[in-house]
Design a protein around this motif. Structure first.
Motif, short mmCIF file in Angstrom:
data_model
loop_
_atom_site.label_atom_id
_atom_site.label_comp_id
_atom_site.label_asym_id
_atom_site.label_seq_id
_atom_site.Cartn_x
_atom_site.Cartn_y
_atom_site.Cartn_z
N GLU A 223 1.12 -1.54 -0.02
CA GLU A 223 0.05 0.24 0.01
C GLU A 223 1.09 1.46 -0.01
O GLU A 223 0.96 2.14 -0.73
CB GLU A 223 -0.39 -0.31 1.07
N ASP A 224 2.01 1.66 0.41
CA ASP A 224 2.83 2.12 0.92
C ASP A 224 3.66 2.73 -0.21
O ASP A 224 3.08 3.96 -1.02
CB ASP A 224 3.85 2.65 1.68
N ARG A 227 0.64 4.53 -3.10
CA ARG A 227 0.73 5.58 -2.09
C ARG A 227 1.78 6.71 -2.78
O ARG A 227 1.42 7.95 -3.26
CB ARG A 227 0.63 5.83 -0.73
N GLY A 238 -2.87 13.22 -1.61
CA GLY A 238 -3.54 12.33 -0.52
C GLY A 238 -3.94 11.42 -1.59
O GLY A 238 -4.25 11.23 -2.26
N HIS A 240 -5.74 7.28 -0.76
CA HIS A 240 -5.99 6.08 0.44
C HIS A 240 -7.42 5.26 0.02
O HIS A 240 -7.29 5.60 -0.80
CB HIS A 240 -6.97 7.10 2.15
N ARG A 241 -7.79 4.07 0.80
CA ARG A 241 -8.29 3.02 0.91
C ARG A 241 -7.69 2.65 -0.64
O ARG A 241 -8.47 2.23 -1.91
CB ARG A 241 -9.92 3.89 0.33
N LEU A 255 -7.96 3.14 -5.67
CA LEU A 255 -7.78 4.13 -4.59
C LEU A 255 -7.99 5.60 -4.63
O LEU A 255 -8.46 5.65 -6.22
CB LEU A 255 -6.13 4.29 -4.72
N HIS A 256 -8.58 5.89 -4.16
CA HIS A 256 -9.14 7.39 -2.91
C HIS A 256 -8.03 8.44 -3.01
O HIS A 256 -6.93 7.61 -2.46
CB HIS A 256 -9.97 7.55 -2.82
N ASP A 296 -9.85 17.73 -0.95
CA ASP A 296 -9.68 17.18 0.23
C ASP A 296 -10.37 18.31 0.95
O ASP A 296 -9.56 20.09 1.09
CB ASP A 296 -7.66 18.25 0.09
N GLU A 300 -12.81 13.07 4.19
CA GLU A 300 -12.36 11.00 5.09
C GLU A 300 -11.83 11.01 5.50
O GLU A 300 -11.99 9.53 6.28
CB GLU A 300 -11.43 11.56 3.51
N GLU A 301 -11.64 11.62 7.00
CA GLU A 301 -11.64 11.14 8.25
C GLU A 301 -12.21 11.23 9.57
O GLU A 301 -12.04 10.56 10.27
CB GLU A 301 -10.70 12.54 8.79
#
Length: 301
Positions: A223-224, A227, A238, A240-241, A255-256, A296, A300-301
């Motif tokens: 994943e990293d 990303r 950014g 994530h997912r 990915l998002h 952003d 998403e948090e």
């Protein structure tokens, strides 16, 4: 906003290359199997016969691989929108099953000789010539097939390369057994046949482990890493997912991606294409990328 991108990678060409390798290996395995088994029967060596049977199952595995590739090469259709690539994995499972059957055949024959206490093996210089010659062929096949498996990201070729490597290791064991027999220890022949059995079982375990990794949708790319690839594109704030799945040769990723809230649809579309191109340049085995664009704004948090 989500957008899927299909890879332009020549998947069918990859499958044709795999099929060509399997045909070459099949011919070599049949020659090796015939040499070891026929002379094993002539000399009465249980371990040589066992090794010959193991090589026969190598050949059967090649046939299974060819059938699997013939199914996997078919294009996506209504019933299989992601294509048929996993048939290559099913072929690997079939090879694993053949290995289990080979282990049973070899092990039961060795145990029968140990129980009966009858050891009729005859060791001659030809015995060593046959085994050393076939060992050289096996090592050459293993090296060739392993390189092709790595280049083509093929589960079938990787499984078959490990299978052939185990055959080479088994041949080493048989040679050791023949040396022991020539030194006056005939019981070493069926004992080495049992070592053959353990080697086959270890190979089967490795084949099943890799096949189940695909069927259980094990992540194919860290994943990293994915990303970092996305974040290298200007405008990406950014990611994530992040998820990946599929076979080693055909990976699907989604990915998002977070972008500026005021970015236009056109600009977001172009950024998504840039992310897709970046991912596929870094990972040529990725055949499709699904990029979901998000503002952003902290939601998403």
């Amino acid at each position: 906003m989500a957008k899927a991108f299909a890879s332009k990678n020549p998947v069918s060409q990859r499958m044709r290359s795999i099929r060509r390798v399997l045909w070459i290996v099949l011919m070599l395995n049949l020659a090796v199997a015939a040499a070891k088994y026929v002379y094993g029967v002539i000399s009465g060596s249980a371990s040589m016969q066992a090794d010959g049977i193991h090589s026969v199952f190598d050949s059967a595995g090649n046939v299974v691989g060819l059938v699997g590739i013939a199914l996997a090469v078919r294009p996506a259709d209504e019933g299989h929108p992601y294509g048929h690539a996993k048939f290559e994995t099913y072929a690997s499972l079939a090879i694993g099953a053949l290995l289990l059957l080979a282990a049973f055949e070899v092990g039961s024959s060795a145990i029968a000789k140990l129980v009966s206490g009858v050891f009729t093996v005859e060791v001659t210089p030809i015995s060593f010539a046959v085994m050393i010659g076939t060992l050289a062929v096996n090592l050459g096949v293993t090296t060739y097939e392993r390189r092709c498996a790595k280049r083509l990201k093929s589960e079938v070729l990787a499984a078959d390369a490990n299978h052939t490597l185990s055959d080479a290791l088994v041949s080493v064991g048989v040679i050791v057994g023949l040396v022991a027999v020539s030194l006056g220890f005939p019981i070493a022949d069926p004992i080495m046949a049992l070592v053959v059995t353990l080697a086959i079982l270890a190979t089967a375990y490795d084949v099943f482990k890799h096949a189940f990794a695909t069927l259980s949708d094990h992540a194919r790319i860290p994943e990293d890493d994915l990303r970092a690839t996305a974040m290298s594109i200007a405008g990406v704030r950014g990611a994530h997912r992040i998820r990946t799945r599929g076979t080693e040769g055909e990976v699907y990723a989604d990915l998002h991606v977070l972008v500026a809230p005021d970015m236009t649809v056109v600009a977001a579309h172009e950024l998504a294409e840039a992310v897709e191109c970046s991912v596929q340049r870094r990972y040529p085995n990725v055949v499709e990328v699904l990029v979901h664009i998000e503002p952003d704004d902290g939601h998403e948090e």
